[in-house]
Design an enzyme around this catalytic site. Structure first.
Site, short mmCIF file in Angstrom:
data_model
loop_
_atom_site.label_atom_id
_atom_site.label_comp_id
_atom_site.label_asym_id
_atom_site.label_seq_id
_atom_site.Cartn_x
_atom_site.Cartn_y
_atom_site.Cartn_z
N LYS A 145 -5.73 -14.49 0.05
CA LYS A 145 -5.64 -13.26 -0.92
C LYS A 145 -5.14 -12.26 -1.23
O LYS A 145 -4.56 -11.65 -2.20
CB LYS A 145 -7.55 -13.50 -2.07
CG LYS A 145 -7.86 -15.09 -2.68
CD LYS A 145 -7.12 -14.66 -4.13
CE LYS A 145 -5.58 -15.34 -3.81
NZ LYS A 145 -6.34 -16.92 -3.84
N GLU A 180 -1.15 -11.88 -0.30
CA GLU A 180 -0.96 -11.80 -1.31
C GLU A 180 -0.53 -10.78 -2.99
O GLU A 180 0.42 -10.72 -3.04
CB GLU A 180 -1.68 -13.54 -2.35
CG GLU A 180 -0.92 -13.00 -3.67
CD GLU A 180 -1.39 -15.19 -4.52
OE1 GLU A 180 -2.38 -15.36 -3.57
OE2 GLU A 180 -0.85 -15.87 -4.84
N TRP A 206 12.26 -15.37 -12.82
CA TRP A 206 11.76 -15.88 -10.72
C TRP A 206 13.18 -15.52 -10.29
O TRP A 206 13.87 -16.89 -10.17
CB TRP A 206 10.57 -16.92 -10.66
CG TRP A 206 9.81 -16.92 -9.51
CD1 TRP A 206 9.38 -15.61 -8.82
CD2 TRP A 206 10.21 -16.97 -8.68
NE1 TRP A 206 8.75 -15.76 -7.73
CE2 TRP A 206 10.29 -16.82 -7.36
CE3 TRP A 206 11.58 -18.06 -8.54
CZ2 TRP A 206 9.99 -17.25 -5.96
CZ3 TRP A 206 11.44 -19.18 -6.71
CH2 TRP A 206 10.66 -18.44 -6.11
N ASN A 262 15.62 -22.70 -16.68
CA ASN A 262 14.26 -23.00 -15.71
C ASN A 262 14.63 -24.50 -14.98
O ASN A 262 14.62 -25.63 -15.41
CB ASN A 262 13.14 -22.76 -16.65
CG ASN A 262 11.94 -23.08 -15.79
OD1 ASN A 262 12.12 -22.76 -14.47
ND2 ASN A 262 10.99 -24.03 -15.84
N GLY A 263 14.44 -23.53 -13.09
CA GLY A 263 14.63 -24.63 -12.65
C GLY A 263 15.78 -24.68 -11.63
O GLY A 263 16.78 -22.98 -11.51
N LYS A 317 3.50 -17.58 -11.09
CA LYS A 317 1.97 -18.51 -11.36
C LYS A 317 2.34 -19.29 -11.54
O LYS A 317 1.50 -20.09 -10.19
CB LYS A 317 1.60 -17.81 -12.82
CG LYS A 317 0.31 -18.60 -13.15
CD LYS A 317 -0.93 -17.92 -12.50
CE LYS A 317 -2.29 -18.75 -12.14
NZ LYS A 317 -3.28 -18.23 -11.32
N GLU A 321 -8.40 -19.44 2.03
CA GLU A 321 -8.59 -19.28 0.79
C GLU A 321 -8.78 -17.52 0.66
O GLU A 321 -7.54 -16.49 0.18
CB GLU A 321 -9.83 -19.33 -0.06
CG GLU A 321 -9.50 -19.63 -1.32
CD GLU A 321 -7.70 -19.23 -2.08
OE1 GLU A 321 -6.73 -19.81 -1.61
OE2 GLU A 321 -7.75 -18.58 -3.51
N HIS A 357 -7.79 -20.11 21.91
CA HIS A 357 -7.04 -20.85 21.99
C HIS A 357 -5.58 -19.59 21.92
O HIS A 357 -3.99 -21.12 21.72
CB HIS A 357 -6.37 -21.70 21.50
CG HIS A 357 -7.85 -22.56 21.91
ND1 HIS A 357 -7.65 -23.47 23.20
CD2 HIS A 357 -8.56 -23.54 21.44
CE1 HIS A 357 -9.11 -24.17 23.76
NE2 HIS A 357 -9.22 -24.01 22.31
N ARG A 407 5.36 -16.82 -15.27
CA ARG A 407 6.21 -17.47 -14.67
C ARG A 407 6.78 -16.72 -14.25
O ARG A 407 7.80 -17.57 -12.96
CB ARG A 407 6.97 -18.77 -15.48
CG ARG A 407 5.55 -19.48 -16.10
CD ARG A 407 6.16 -20.35 -17.12
NE ARG A 407 7.46 -21.21 -16.75
CZ ARG A 407 6.42 -22.90 -16.83
NH1 ARG A 407 5.46 -22.71 -17.09
NH2 ARG A 407 7.69 -23.22 -16.50
N CYS A 441 10.43 -19.41 -14.12
CA CYS A 441 11.25 -18.51 -15.60
C CYS A 441 10.19 -19.36 -16.98
O CYS A 441 9.93 -19.95 -16.61
CB CYS A 441 12.55 -19.23 -14.96
SG CYS A 441 13.84 -18.79 -13.66
C1 AGP Z 1 -2.56 -18.85 -4.57
O1 AGP Z 1 -3.13 -17.40 -5.75
C2 AGP Z 1 -1.28 -18.85 -5.86
N1 AGP Z 1 -1.12 -18.80 -7.12
C3 AGP Z 1 -0.20 -20.50 -4.88
O2 AGP Z 1 -0.82 -20.78 -3.67
C4 AGP Z 1 -0.83 -21.28 -6.17
O3 AGP Z 1 -2.12 -22.08 -5.79
C5 AGP Z 1 -0.08 -22.61 -5.64
O4 AGP Z 1 1.61 -22.61 -6.80
C6 AGP Z 1 -0.24 -24.33 -6.85
O5 AGP Z 1 -0.16 -23.59 -8.32
P1 AGP Z 1 -0.86 -24.74 -8.37
O6 AGP Z 1 -2.14 -24.79 -8.75
O7 AGP Z 1 -0.45 -24.09 -10.76
O8 AGP Z 1 -0.03 -26.02 -8.38
#
Ligand code: AGP
Length: 610
Positions: free
Chosen positions: A487, A490, A75, A100-101, A605, A483, A506, A27, A2
């Protein structure tokens, strides 16, 4: 999560607030809303479901005039994304709140307030703050004191801004667990979750500390600590570029940020490898003294940052000869763990505000970690302020939710950290020189990889009608496979998993058929022959493979296997080099699928809730 913006000014502030929300949309982007107090002391509010653009449109059609206001981009945590759950929440037409929270005791407070006659319109936890402030104001001499009494009753995390329509001169803000920054203007002052929101109006900021409550008016800012004592939180000028939020010629931030990687890495290296030698002070005052005593490294992070930590474990143990554990922050923070002697706690976070990582750092201090280092991209963020040492990645603002340049610059920082610690564990001068050389060659190498974009774009066609994908790697390429899978899932919403290729037999081998594309990261290294055997296991079961490999690895394309030639590079930096083709692949798959690349569904983000 948020985003919050607030302003107390003489001019109308709705446009400033909306511009701030656009810059905070990373956010959260489920709904957005704004409320202002007009000259007649009336509270005017507009909220819209969806992105800030919807709110902007609504305000263009029906502008709100007022010099004091608050705004929010959400969010969703408690209550589905909807207009009624959008902030600001309002009590009795007078008190407006953005938050926010998560208020963990919201159920109990809700029942209590309902008993006092308050009617709840939303399913949010935030609405309890709104009514509670209204209730406390009945027995308080000021809004400040009502908010101070209110926050004492809240359990959980909050960054919140409160305004009262009967008082055009003040905003009251409170922080516990969710960041807030005050922006200082000329005859006007501001509040926001992040400095990015306020860069068009000021460069002078101070950060609230945990437990702070502040009263913000046009000419004054008065801050009180958790005990209600007046405190000064030093204001500093920042030199961040005003336009770092622009997309430029690129269609998406993610593509722009992918292409920025050679420059971001150049910036992250600059001034740190002086005359072929690492400047230890880049980690902060006293870094060498701390590194000298390190016998073990514990890395904590989430998501993409966790993957960079996984690569670092290979580097630390192989190149520096130091033992290393890595754990996801949300797990570490809730279990009893053993603290090995002389351990360095390393957190990795692009934002520096990830709630689980921050909580893990705080726990680590409590349980006896002697020193901490953060690898972070945001100066002044909570993790930076609370760690002993910091390596600042110089990736620049990363706006796309999918992390790209933050990841590769984290890897650069972690490799330098490996050198800094390795120096005290017998890493030879030759090895240091070799790593330095490797790092210096990286930007140019990444430029070569980016030149593969159009062939990767063609390849993406093969994935558009698939529902699943499997990523394989071995050794330090296993985290890169992870990773790559993150990607893809996501931003394209294709289900993707990553496996250490030796694990295939396995279990996951049972999944292999023509509908399950298998992506393999395969630079020539000590494990290449082992990896080739795993590739044969897939081939024998009718799997379709996409192999990212250099010419030395000796793969050839055929009916069941497409080989994408990646430039030959030094083995140390191969994890960084092989990341880029996977970023491009997921980007182009997402483009074909028509998903929202920069703001994928359900995500945000900066994850400031646990
Ligand atoms: C990945 O593309 C994401 N943005 C997510 O996994 C991110 O790396 C994670 O939320 C951690 O965020 P930070 O690096 O700001 O702590």
């Amino acid at each position: 999560m948020c985003g919050i913006v607030g302003a107390v000014a003489q001019r109308d502030v709705a446009d400033i607030l909306v511009e701030g929300l656009k810059r905070l949309e990373y956010r959260g982007y489920d709904s957005a809303g704004v409320a202002v107090i007009n000259k007649k002391n009336e509270l005017l509010s507009t909220k819209r479901l969806g992105k800030v653009q919807e709110l902007d449109q609504a305000l263009t059609e029906a502008p709100l005039a007022g010099g004091t206001g608050i705004a929010h981009t959400r969010w969703a945590t408690h209550g589905a994304p909807s207009e009624v759950n959008a902030h600001p929440h309002i009590s009795s037409n007078t008190i407006a709140v953005v938050h926010n929270g998560i208020i963990e005791n919201h159920q109990a407070l809700r029942s209590q307030l309902q008993g006092l006659g308050y009617e709840f319109l939303s399913q949010t936890d935030t609405e309890v703050i709104t009514h509670l402030v209204h209730h406390e104001l009945k027995t308080s001499d000021s809004l400040l004191s009502a908010v101070q009494k209110t926050v004492k009753q809240l359990e959980g995390a909050y960054g919140t801004v409160v305004m009262d329509s009967r008082d055009q001169d003040n905003l009251i803000v409170a922080r516990s667990g969710s960041p807030l920054v005050i922006g200082y203007g000329l005859g006007e002052n501001f509040i926001a979750s992040d400095i990015m929101a306020l860069l068009p109006v000021t460069r002078k900021f101070s950060y609230l500390e945990e437990g702070d409550v502040a009263q913000i008016s046009r000419f004054d800012v008065n801050i009180f600590d958790i005990d209600g004592k007046p405190v000064i939180r030093e204001a500093k000028e920042v030199s961040v570029s005003h336009d770092s939020g622009d997309k430029g010629e690129y269609r998406h931030y993610m593509l722009k940020e992918t292409y920025e990687q050679p420059t971001a890495i150049r910036n992250s290296l600059e001034g740190r490898l002086v005359a072929g030698k690492l400047d230890i002070n880049t980690f902060g005052d006293g870094a060498d003294e701390i590194f000298k005593n390190v016998e073990h490294v514990q890395i904590i992070a989430c998501g993409t940052s966790y993957h960079s930590g996984m690569v670092a474990r290979y580097w630390l143990e192989e190149l520096a000869g130091v033992s290393c554990n890595i754990e996801i922050a949300s797990e570490f923070r809730y279990r009893k763990s053993f603290v090995p002697k002389n351990s360095l706690l390393v957190t990795i976070s692009q934002s520096g505000e990830t709630a689980d990582t921050l909580a893990a750092l705080r726990l680590a201090k409590e349980i006896g970690y002697q020193s901490s280092l953060v690898i972070c991209n945001v100066p002044g963020s909570s993790l930076v302020r609370e760690s002993d040492l910091a390596f600042m990645t110089k990736a620049g603002a990363e706006i796309g939710v999918a992390s790209t340049k933050a990841f590769t610059t984290q890897l650069v920082g972690l490799l330098m950290m490996t050198m800094a610690i390795g120096k005290h564990h017998g890493m030879s001068a030759d090895k240091q020189a070799e790593i330095t050389q490797s790092l210096m060659s990286l930007p140019a190498k990444l430029d070569e990889v980016l030149a593969l974009a159009s062939s990767i774009e063609d390849l993406a066609e093969d994935f558009a009608d698939k529902n699943h994908a499997l990523f394989l790697g071995r050794g330090d390429q296993y985290p890169i496979a992870m990773e790559g899978a993150l990607k893809l899932k996501e931003i394209s919403y294709i289900h993707a998993e990553a496996y250490a290729a030796g694990e295939l037999k396995h279990g996951p081998l049972a999944l292999i058929d023509a509908e399950m594309p298998v992506i393999v990261v395969a630079p020539k290294n000590d494990l290449i022959e082992k990896l080739k055997s795993n590739v044969e296991e897939v081939r024998a079961r009718g799997g379709l493979m996409y192999v990212f490999a250099d010419s030395d690895a000796n793969f050839s394309s055929d009916d069941t296997c497409k080989v994408i030639n990646v430039p030959v590079c030094d083995g140390i930096i191969a994890p960084i080099v092989y990341t880029l083709p996977l970023q491009l692949l997921s980007y182009y798959v997402a483009i074909i699928k028509g998903t929202d690349v920069d703001q994928p569904r359900n995500l945000a983000k900066s994850v400031t809730v646990e």
